[in-house]
Design an enzyme around this catalytic site. Structure first.
Site, short mmCIF file in Angstrom:
data_model
loop_
_atom_site.label_atom_id
_atom_site.label_comp_id
_atom_site.label_asym_id
_atom_site.label_seq_id
_atom_site.Cartn_x
_atom_site.Cartn_y
_atom_site.Cartn_z
N LYS A 19 2.81 -6.24 21.27
CA LYS A 19 2.65 -7.16 20.14
C LYS A 19 3.60 -8.33 20.36
CE LYS A 19 1.60 -3.32 17.13
NZ LYS A 19 2.07 -2.39 16.10
N ARG A 103 12.14 -5.82 20.68
CA ARG A 103 12.46 -4.60 19.96
C ARG A 103 12.76 -3.53 21.00
NH1 ARG A 103 9.03 -1.53 15.31
NH2 ARG A 103 10.65 0.01 14.88
N HIS A 191 14.68 3.09 13.06
CA HIS A 191 14.11 2.18 12.05
C HIS A 191 15.17 1.22 11.49
CE1 HIS A 191 10.81 5.39 11.37
NE2 HIS A 191 10.30 4.38 12.08
N HIS A 218 11.55 4.62 4.73
CA HIS A 218 10.62 3.87 5.59
C HIS A 218 9.50 4.83 5.97
CE1 HIS A 218 9.58 1.05 9.00
NE2 HIS A 218 9.00 2.18 9.40
N LEU A 219 8.35 4.68 5.31
CA LEU A 219 7.24 5.61 5.53
C LEU A 219 6.07 4.87 6.17
CD1 LEU A 219 7.34 7.44 2.03
CD2 LEU A 219 8.67 7.95 4.10
N GLY A 220 6.01 4.88 7.48
CA GLY A 220 4.89 4.27 8.21
C GLY A 220 4.26 5.33 9.09
N ARG A 294 -4.26 7.06 4.61
CA ARG A 294 -5.40 6.66 3.78
C ARG A 294 -6.56 7.63 3.91
NH1 ARG A 294 -5.05 0.61 5.89
NH2 ARG A 294 -4.48 1.92 7.64
N GLY A 337 4.17 0.92 5.95
CA GLY A 337 2.75 1.04 5.61
C GLY A 337 2.46 1.92 4.40
N GLY A 339 4.93 3.54 2.41
CA GLY A 339 5.92 3.34 1.34
C GLY A 339 5.63 2.12 0.48
N ASN A 341 2.68 0.49 0.28
CA ASN A 341 1.28 0.29 -0.12
C ASN A 341 0.61 1.47 -0.80
OD1 ASN A 341 1.20 -2.31 1.17
ND2 ASN A 341 1.13 -1.23 3.12
N GLU A 389 10.23 -6.10 10.38
CA GLU A 389 11.12 -5.83 11.52
C GLU A 389 11.10 -7.00 12.51
OE1 GLU A 389 8.77 -2.38 11.38
OE2 GLU A 389 10.44 -1.08 11.96
P1 ADP Z 1 3.87 1.63 12.04
O1 ADP Z 1 4.92 2.68 11.83
O2 ADP Z 1 2.98 1.90 13.22
O3 ADP Z 1 4.37 0.21 11.95
P2 ADP Z 1 2.76 1.19 9.39
O4 ADP Z 1 4.08 0.88 8.79
O5 ADP Z 1 1.75 0.11 9.45
O6 ADP Z 1 2.88 1.85 10.82
O7 ADP Z 1 2.15 2.43 8.57
C1 ADP Z 1 0.94 3.01 8.91
C2 ADP Z 1 0.59 4.04 7.84
O8 ADP Z 1 0.49 3.36 6.58
C3 ADP Z 1 -0.75 4.75 8.05
O9 ADP Z 1 -0.60 6.13 7.77
C4 ADP Z 1 -1.64 4.12 6.99
O10 ADP Z 1 -2.62 5.01 6.54
C5 ADP Z 1 -0.64 3.86 5.90
N1 ADP Z 1 -1.13 2.90 4.91
C6 ADP Z 1 -1.33 1.58 5.05
N2 ADP Z 1 -1.83 1.06 3.90
C7 ADP Z 1 -1.95 2.09 3.03
C8 ADP Z 1 -2.41 2.23 1.69
N3 ADP Z 1 -2.86 1.19 0.99
N4 ADP Z 1 -2.39 3.47 1.13
C9 ADP Z 1 -1.93 4.52 1.82
N5 ADP Z 1 -1.48 4.47 3.08
C10 ADP Z 1 -1.49 3.27 3.67
#
Ligand code: ADP
Length: 407
Positions: A19, A103, A191, A218-220, A294, A337, A339, A341, A389
């Protein structure tokens, strides 16, 4: 107002993706005023070596590329980087970069801040590869490729570990024979670029609590939590590697090390165990459906529900643990992502924190993903903030560029 034109590239090279974000910095930033890089464009190639796909957009939303390529055309990270650069340079009328910020996942015990890259730094980062085998080699590949192509270009390494470098030894220890601690087998935390950004943001949106006892979740795809006091990290749920702590999309989080011994005793090799713990576990492993939150929230399958329940249970538990380190809690922040959203996940976690912390979510604010998602009656305020980030990397790179007389 200063004209925006020197260009900084931010490079994030993952296992199968590259990226690149393009930032403009003010050319009159040689005074001590804080530099605020502005995002101009972003391009990424995912699926390198499998099904490469390039997407590139200008900051105004204009798409300049969105196409798939044959595997052999973008066989490695080098080729991916060159193509993204080329694509973005067309959109940016070929303004050459004055610096590149990378990064880098692991800075080990040596790096407590971003650093200008030279041969000695590269050697130190190479020595850390065994601690982050899935990320560090790709970070180094990108650094070396650019150094070969443009040897004089300023390159900066920004670390996921650096924000946690001030941890007390108690937070770094694992109860192995002490000689391993001395050899660097300690809990580092990750993170950090996200947490550094959130610490800054919190100072702006909630200055009354930013200096207090704050837990950031931080929940991604990867997930960890950080305990901060006075805007500084004092504890993290991640440890030596990015496997520890919370269960994640495909990573297991904390498990009994006896389970690893059991897998080995069944005849699995270290590589097979590694690929299970990093790639087949977490939400994906429990649900058997997906690593994507999701998809799990939309599913009626029992194991999808079990995976989400377990995720929320473990997040709440980690918050309790970090609050012990802090001796209380003045604010809770969700980011990344999931956390930032997902109202459902925030609500499920917070429902388990009412008894201990008096946390009460405001359903309307939470469902609208507002910044403050807690009710006025909540004893501890809860925030949902977007992280950035790459913006943090651009800022650190711009500061080092300025300190080296480049602005
Ligand atoms: P990364 O750690 O790769 O940067 P992200 O921070 O983009 O990832 O987080 C990805 C996660 O966020 C996935 O599990 C995705 O399903 C979740 N996500 C993104 N938007 C939403 C949403 N509106 N509701 C629930 N989960 C979401």
């Amino acid at each position: 107002m200063a004209t925006l034109h020197p260009v900084i590239l931010v490079v994030n090279a993952g296992s199968s993706s590259v990226k690149v974000s393009v930032y403009m910095v003010p050319d009159s930033a040689h005074d001590n005023a804080d530099i605020q890089p502005a995002l101009a464009a972003h391009g990424q190639i995912e699926g390198i070596g499998v099904a490469p796909r390039l997407v590139a957009r200008m900051a105004d939303g204009r798409t300049v590329a969105d196409e798939s390529f044959p595997v052999e055309q973008i066989a490695d990270h080098d080729a991916a980087f060159r193509l993204i650069r080329l694509t973005l340079s067309i959109g940016l009328r070929d303004t050459p970069p004055v610096a590149i910020g990378h990064r880098v996942v692991h800075g080990g015990a040596d790096f407590s801040d971003a650093v200008r890259i030279d041969d000695a730094v590269i050697d130190k980062l190479e020595a850390l590869v065994p601690l982050a085998p899935l990320h560090q080699p790709h970070n180094l590949t990108a650094i070396r490729a650019i150094r070969r192509a443009v040897p004089d270009l300023l390159q900066v390494a920004c670390f996921d570990t650096a924000f946690h470098a001030g941890h007390d030894p108690l937070a770094q220890l694992m109860a192995l024979p002490y000689e391993y601690y001395e050899r660097g087998i300690r809990r580092y935390g990750f993170h950090g670029l996200s947490y550094a950004y959130i610490a800054r943001q919190l100072g702006q949106v909630a200055p009354d609590v930013a200096d207090g006892r704050v837990i950031v979740a931080h929940l991604g795809n990867g997930a960890s939590l950080c305990a901060m006091r006075g805007g500084k990290s004092v504890e993290s749920t991640m440890g030596l590697t990015a496997l520890d702590g919370m269960p994640m999309g495909t990573r297991c989080g904390s498990i009994d090390p006896g389970a690893v011994l059991w897998l080995a005793a069944q005849g699995m090799s270290a590589d097979e165990i590694q690929s299970m713990l990093y790639g087949q576990s977490g939400l994906k492993g429990i649900s058997g459906i997906s690593s994507d939150m999701r998809a799990l929230l939309a599913s009626d399958a029992l194991r999808a529900r079990l995976a989400v329940d377990f995720y929320a249970y473990r997040a709440a538990q980690e918050i309790g643990k970090l609050a012990v380190t802090l001796g209380g809690l003045d604010a809770l922040v969700f980011t990344a992502g999931i956390g930032a959203n997902s109202p459902q996940v925030r609500a499920r976690i917070c429902a388990q924190l009412t008894g201990l912390f008096g946390i009460v979510i405001d359903d309307v604010a939470n469902n609208a993903n507002q910044q403050r998602v807690s009710h006025g009656n909540s004893r501890v305020p809860v925030w949902a903030l977007q992280t950035d980030e790459e913006g943090m990397i651009a800022l650190s790179t711009a500061r080092i560029l300025r300190d080296n007389g480049g602005l």
